[in-house]
Design an enzyme around this catalytic site. Structure first.
Site, PDB file in Angstrom:
ATOM      1  N   LEU A 199      48.169 -43.681 -22.483  1.00  0.00           N
ATOM      2  CA  LEU A 199      48.192 -44.636 -21.472  1.00  0.00           C
ATOM      3  C   LEU A 199      48.542 -45.983 -21.603  1.00  0.00           C
ATOM      4  CD1 LEU A 199      48.502 -44.972 -18.186  1.00  0.00           C
ATOM      5  CD2 LEU A 199      46.143 -45.095 -17.961  1.00  0.00           C
ATOM      6  N   ALA A 214      53.414 -49.058 -30.454  1.00  0.00           N
ATOM      7  CA  ALA A 214      54.158 -50.429 -30.865  1.00  0.00           C
ATOM      8  C   ALA A 214      55.681 -49.916 -31.528  1.00  0.00           C
ATOM      9  CB  ALA A 214      53.289 -50.993 -31.687  1.00  0.00           C
ATOM     10  N   ASN A 252      42.392 -33.915 -26.068  1.00  0.00           N
ATOM     11  CA  ASN A 252      43.056 -35.103 -25.498  1.00  0.00           C
ATOM     12  C   ASN A 252      44.590 -35.300 -26.269  1.00  0.00           C
ATOM     13  OD1 ASN A 252      41.834 -36.240 -23.315  1.00  0.00           O
ATOM     14  ND2 ASN A 252      40.871 -38.256 -24.402  1.00  0.00           N
ATOM     15  N   ASP A 266      33.403 -40.039 -21.879  1.00  0.00           N
ATOM     16  CA  ASP A 266      34.680 -39.079 -22.341  1.00  0.00           C
ATOM     17  C   ASP A 266      34.320 -38.719 -23.509  1.00  0.00           C
ATOM     18  OD1 ASP A 266      35.118 -39.389 -19.949  1.00  0.00           O
ATOM     19  OD2 ASP A 266      36.845 -40.753 -20.158  1.00  0.00           O
ATOM     20  N   GLY A 267      34.073 -39.608 -24.809  1.00  0.00           N
ATOM     21  CA  GLY A 267      34.024 -39.239 -26.046  1.00  0.00           C
ATOM     22  C   GLY A 267      33.315 -38.216 -26.402  1.00  0.00           C
ATOM     23  N   ASP A 274      54.005 -48.053 -35.269  1.00  0.00           N
ATOM     24  CA  ASP A 274      52.784 -48.055 -35.854  1.00  0.00           C
ATOM     25  C   ASP A 274      52.257 -46.599 -35.950  1.00  0.00           C
ATOM     26  OD1 ASP A 274      52.778 -50.725 -36.247  1.00  0.00           O
ATOM     27  OD2 ASP A 274      51.428 -51.458 -34.810  1.00  0.00           O
ATOM     28  N   LYS A 301      33.871 -34.140 -28.085  1.00  0.00           N
ATOM     29  CA  LYS A 301      33.282 -33.580 -29.075  1.00  0.00           C
ATOM     30  C   LYS A 301      32.454 -32.388 -28.717  1.00  0.00           C
ATOM     31  CE  LYS A 301      32.093 -38.044 -31.314  1.00  0.00           C
ATOM     32  NZ  LYS A 301      31.061 -39.083 -31.638  1.00  0.00           N
ATOM     33  N   TYR A 356      44.492 -42.835 -25.042  1.00  0.00           N
ATOM     34  CA  TYR A 356      45.490 -43.704 -25.730  1.00  0.00           C
ATOM     35  C   TYR A 356      46.883 -43.953 -25.229  1.00  0.00           C
ATOM     36  CZ  TYR A 356      46.419 -45.415 -30.375  1.00  0.00           C
ATOM     37  OH  TYR A 356      46.933 -46.333 -31.441  1.00  0.00           O
TER      38      TYR A 356
END
Length: 294
Positions: free
Chosen positions: A195, A215, A150, A77-78, A180, A82, A193
């Site tokens: 999820l 967080a 994303n 996926d990364g 955070d 890109k 991220y």
């Protein structure tokens, strides 16, 4: 011989040496169809110099100096994210071949390559359009690529202390997150991220974006879903006097007090989907819903 000629721009992951067999397979299949094959320079050098492969391609390109009927992303996926950043506004559909791990976005497995190529030539596929987010800092695009398929996140840096993120939507103040970080995600990015931080799963065709805190200090703070034509503005305070902005994982440091503006871009990313790949079946498989772990 095929009755039409297609041009393919190949992108790949330079950190998956053990999976180069899939690269050779797709090149062989495309050559059998007499497709025109162009390959990204860095990926080409990795395969030829690092892996000592002999590649039968028609050309090598750098940067955004390419044009094609399809962009092929070879990785996980990364790598697809890109690839989408490199394709940008070119309006080229992306085919995601999963030789990574999760493969939620890149959903064509190496065993399905022959059928996928056949479907591309026969026209048996659909192109789904996905919203892109763009980030600005103090009214100017951020230095690195500001476009995200994303998500765009602001995150703490250089300190274990939380940051304060003053958040407004369409110039209306929402809340100052003590957390955070904060994730602004598209439907495509909702299974990434966001999820993992308790955000909802959003089906791709939904015209919304989500604000998901990372967080948060208060248990009463929850993700917020808003229309995707909204403009989100963020201003960060930090004990370390700086913070990170991450655009699909590409991060840079900014000084506190920088005004971040996030909105939907004026173009979309186009991803090829095949008829035998359904969203909810993929979701069940990747999330292992219904799997008996006993």
């Amino acid at each position: 011989m095929s009755d039409k000629s297609l041009r393919f721009a190949i992108f790949g992951n330079q950190y998956q040496a053990k999976k180069s067999a899939a690269i050779q397979k797709i090149l062989s299949l495309l050559n059998q169809r007499e497709g025109e094959i162009l390959i990204d320079r860095s990926f080409y050098d990795f395969l030829t110099k690092g892996q000592h492969l002999d590649l039968d391609v028609d050309g090598v390109f750098e940067g955004d100096n390419f044009d094609a009927d399809f962009a092929v992303s070879m990785g996980g996926d990364g790598t697809l994210l890109k690839t989408a950043a490199r394709v940008g506004r070119k309006d080229i559909p992306i085919v995601g071949v999963n030789i990574g791990r999760l493969g939620f976005l890149a959903d064509v497995n190496p065993t399905e390559l022959e059928r996928a190529i056949t479907n591309l030539y026969s026209g048996d596929y659909v192109v789904s359009e996905h919203a892109i987010l763009v980030a600005e800092s103090d009214g100017a695009p951020i230095k690195e690529c500001p476009y995200a398929l994303n998500d765009i996140s602001v995150l703490k840096r250089d300190s274990a202390s939380m940051i304060a993120i003053r958040t407004s939507v369409n110039d209306e103040y929402v809340v100052t997150y003590q957390a955070d970080g904060l994730i602004v995600t598209t439907p495509m990015g909702s299974t990434a991220y966001s999820l993992s931080n308790g955000g909802p799963i959003i089906t791709p065709e939904t015209d919304i974006i989500c604000l998901t805190p990372v967080a948060p200090h208060s248990l009463n703070v929850r993700p917020i879903v808003i229309p995707d034509n909204s403009v989100v503005t963020l201003k960060v305070e930090s004990r370390s006097h700086n913070f990170l902005i991450a655009v699909d994982g590409r991060s840079e440091s900014l000084p506190e007090g920088t005004l971040i503006t996030i909105r939907k871009a004026d173009y979309t990313a186009k991803v090829v989907r095949f008829s035998d790949h359904r969203y909810f079946s993929t979701l069940r498989e990747k999330m292992m819903w219904g799997a008996d772990q006993r």
